[in-house]
Design an enzyme around this catalytic site. Structure first.
Site, PDB file in Angstrom:
ATOM      1  N   ASP A 286       0.866  -1.169   0.000  1.00  0.00           N
ATOM      2  CA  ASP A 286       0.000   0.000   0.000  1.00  0.00           C
ATOM      3  C   ASP A 286       0.917   1.239   0.000  1.00  0.00           C
ATOM      4  O   ASP A 286       2.143   1.121   0.103  1.00  0.00           O
ATOM      5  CB  ASP A 286      -0.958  -0.028   1.208  1.00  0.00           C
ATOM      6  N   TYR A 287       0.315   2.374  -0.117  1.00  0.00           N
ATOM      7  CA  TYR A 287       1.012   3.670  -0.260  1.00  0.00           C
ATOM      8  C   TYR A 287       2.066   3.870   0.840  1.00  0.00           C
ATOM      9  O   TYR A 287       1.706   4.007   2.016  1.00  0.00           O
ATOM     10  CB  TYR A 287      -0.055   4.765  -0.156  1.00  0.00           C
TER      11      TYR A 287
END
Ligand code: BGC
Length: 762
Positions: A286-287
């Site tokens: 994820d980010y």
């Protein structure tokens, strides 16, 4: 006999042919990638693992930006959230014309519930309990996104959510592993179609793996900790279903699992996902998921990057840890070249399967972008799907549907707003093209009825809260007058009307990422408005906007009609009108339990019995599992939702009361539409395994059918149950069933069921 044999022969021949073709195309892909990788430097291989954030580069900037320089140097594998064919084409051109090996980029986006044509938020979509509709919404999203340059979506989000405080409950399919798994499958099918290489299919990315929805206290990104029993039985099934459906990629979650962040959790990413489930695609973080492990307390950037790679991460979203530290880790033997090669190969395989090596501009067809995005046909589907996601929570004295006549007062902070209609995570939406409730109502009634409007209240009395809840261009605009004055104006409008429709609740950004709430009631300022409206004596219909289950005890006791419309997407305004006026009969059913208050959370129907259960229908009993100040009941149970007609259920009929392992059971009820209009009903099958080697839930959803019944019509709905439906993960995590007594239940929600018993021996 001869015919049967020749049939068999042809079938075997076709199967062999098919397997060979598959092998053939795989080996073609393998040798293409072998050849390409033999030419790649280590740096270029690491480049494929890199998914930097591009921001929204403007056209013309794409070839001159810092990102472009990296692309030329072969240091970028893909980009995300860039919108438009023109920009994507420009960046792709840099990759395939100006980098040494001309490897195309993969372009991703958060296409979560539609592209420009926006469908209801996923929690709303799940309340349709209609997997073919959900698949259709994903298909349309894929057509539009792929027409605009995108070939990869960060969806479906399949995290089980049982905590209404958690804002991201809006992005998933609710609390149930069975329903969640059916929807996960449908979405993967909708996005990927039957062939990823087609120019109108896109690759799915299943997220957030794993357990992201179980954040402690419902606070986003918080710690999760649960037994493997619960993981395997309740939280894992939708991820597994999506993997089984052939999803091309997975996203690791931000949270920790068993004390190790998911991004570095080898057990999760390799042992479970790849070894146990056979997932063959790639895994993206994820980010900044890798970098955040420094804050988790796992070490410096080089350490956490190597931990991620060793655990099974293939692509690094935004953080660039893999790009910048892996050479050092290779030199120090903290990671192996084989691991870098495996990750690089998986990214290249994805690009190959998407057909990007055949034509890097495959998803960049300007003509498609002009003709296949936000089309009338797509909008029509979105309108119809939105109407089917709404859940009628209450309808005393059949106030609804409204007549298209007289004067209707429309009030509330969400009544005249377009920007909030698409809901959270609508990255590609064009807010100015969304339809407000006011516009929808006016267009649908035309000049048959008069619609008068007043805002009635701000979203919340606290302006700074309103600011936090109105991000990304979704501010409702603050009315500076005193609350009393704003209410009085609405009361005056209400007094002139035959009926009052109050459109209020949460603004779109009150749920979604980083939007957890410790209070899950409608903001007080809006409740004050409702109280004042009730005092006028006019019938009040609450059109409730929300991205989570709210605590609606007071509303349920006081407001005669409540229609929960979630956030219905770009066509929400029309869909609300369609349902309010009865052009569409509501058929949505809740996919999450609505509690009485925040203290009951987490509350879900498939709970365990405990050693001290409360007898059914009772509230307080000393030394039983209950509360002093509130009963154990929800306001609205899982599976609940009313219709403008009534459905009655016959007693359940079971084909047997005792069965052997090799037999299946048929359970049936006759459902009758006893009202005067046609309608749809979701008939739900629940099973209780009475005695187990580990404790079992008091009921579990094991099937459902959405049926359509004309007024007065009856239909027999039957479910075929096999031992497969009885299986669960036991203490040793073996997936099997145990013989004994089972209670079979069928009903229109998880509370009101008809039941029978069966004894199943092995
Ligand atoms: C979210 C993901 C999303 C990603 C890329 C993250 O903050 O958790 O769901 O796909 O951003 O936008």
């Amino acid at each position: 006999m001869y015919r049967k044999l020749s049939f068999l022969f042809i079938a075997v021949f076709l199967l062999a042919q098919c397997t060979q073709e598959k092998k053939g195309s795989n080996s073609k892909m393998d040798s293409f990638i072998d050849d390409l990788m033999s030419k790649m430097t280590v740096e270029e291989k690491l480049g494929q693992l890199n998914l930097p954030g591009a921001g929204d580069i403007t056209t013309g900037q794409a070839s001159s930006s810092d990102i472009a320089k990296k692309i030329r140097e072969g240091k970028v594998g893909g980009l995300f959230n860039i919108k438009s064919v023109a920009k994507i084409r420009e960046v792709q051109r840099v990759a395939v014309e100006e980098s040494r090996l001309k490897i195309p980029l993969i372009f991703g986006m958060d296409v979560i519930h539609g592209y420009e044509t926006v469908f209801p938020i996923p929690l709303g979509l799940s309340c349709t309990w209609d997997t073919s509709l959900i698949e259709k919404s994903a298909r349309i999203a894929a057509v539009e996104a792929s027409a605009d340059g995108i070939c990869w979506t960060f969806s479906p989000m399949v995290d089980i959510g049982r905590d209404a405080r958690w804002g991201r409950i809006a992005e998933g399919s609710g609390e149930d592993p069975y329903l969640g798994s059916q929807i996960a499958r449908a979405m993967v099918k909708g996005y990927q179609g039957d062939d990823l290489a087609k120019n109108n299919t896109i690759m799915a990315c299943v997220k957030h793996y794993a357990l992201y929805g179980a954040a402690e206290a419902g606070r986003d990104y918080n710690t999760t900790d649960m037994s493997h029993q619960r993981m395997y039985n309740d939280y894992f099934p939708p991820y597994k279903a999506a993997a089984d459906a052939g999803a091309g990629s997975f996203m690791a979650s931000f949270n920790e699992v068993d004390g190790i962040p998911a991004t570095a959790n080898k057990w999760l990413l390799t042992n479970v996902l790849r070894d146990q489930w056979g997932f063959g695609g790639f895994v993206v973080t994820d980010y900044t998921g890798i970098n955040e492990m420094m804050d988790h307390g796992m070490g410096d950037l080089q350490t956490v990057s190597s931990l991620a790679l060793n655990a099974g991460i293939d692509m690094d979203m935004v953080g660039e840890g893999l790009l910048t530290t892996t050479q050092r880790s290779l030199d120090e033997k903290k990671v192996s070249m084989a691991q870098v090669d495996a990750a690089c190969r998986r990214i290249l395989e994805a690009k190959y399967k998407l057909g990007l090596f055949d034509d890097p501009y495959k998803y960049c067809d300007e003509n498609r972008a002009k003709t296949e995005v936000f089309t009338d046909a797509h909008r029509k589907e979105a309108r119809s799907i939105a109407a089917q996601s709404f859940v009628l929570l209450k309808n005393d004295n059949n106030i609804l549907p409204l007549k298209k006549s007289g004067t209707i007062a429309l009030v509330g902070p969400l009544a005249d707003n377009k920007e909030n209609m698409p809901g959270t995570w609508s990255v590609a939406a064009n807010f100015s093209k969304a339809t407000s409730v006011l516009t929808g109502l006016k267009e649908v009634v035309g000049n048959q009825a008069k619609i008068i409007y007043a805002k009635g209240s701000n979203l919340d009395a606290d302006s700074s809260f309103e600011e936090r809840a109105g991000m990304f261009g979704k501010a409702l605009g603050r009315d500076k007058r005193s609350p009393a004055m704003i209410i009085q104006e609405a009361v005056n409008v209400a007094k002139q009307a035959d009926v009052v429709v109050a459109a209020l609740g949460e603004a779109a950004e009150m749920s979604g990422e980083s939007s957890s709430r410790s209070n899950i009631e409608i903001p007080e300022a809006q409740k004050d408005l409702l109280k004042a409206l009730l005092k006028t004596g006019k019938p009040v219909v609450l059109v409730l906007f929300t991205g989570r289950p709210l605590a609606l005890k007071w509303e349920n006791e006081n407001i005669p009609a409540i229609l929960n419309v979630w956030f219905g997407g770009s066509e929400a305004g029309y869909a609300v009108a369609d349902v309010l006026f009865g052009d569409v009969n509501p058929s949505g059913k809740l996919s999450t339990t609505f509690p009485q208050n925040i203290g009951q959370v987490p509350i879900y129907y498939a709970h365990k019995n405990t050693g001290r259960p409360l007898p059914e229908g009772k509230w307080f009993q000393k030394f039983r599992s209950n509360y002093l100040d509130v009963s154990n009941d929800p306001v609205y149970p899982f599976g609940y939702g009313l219709s403008y007609t009534n459905f009655s259920y016959s007693d359940i009929k079971l084909s047997d009361t005792a069965l052997n392992a090799d037999r299946s059971l048929t359970a049936a009820v006759t459902v009758t539409n006893s009202g005067s209009i046609d309608g749809k009903e979701v008939v739900q099958l629940y099973i209780r395994d009475v005695i187990g080697s580990v404790t079992r839930p008091i009921k579990e959803l094991k099937g459902f059918q959405k049926i359509e019944l004309k007024a007065g019509e009856s239909k027999t709905v039957s479910f075929s149950i096999t031992p497969e439906e009885l299986k669960f993960y036991n203490y040793d995590l073996k997936y099997d069933w145990e013989p004994g007594e089972f209670i079979i239940m069928i009903g229109g929600n998880s509370r009101d069921v008809k039941s029978g018993k069966v004894n199943w021996v092995k």
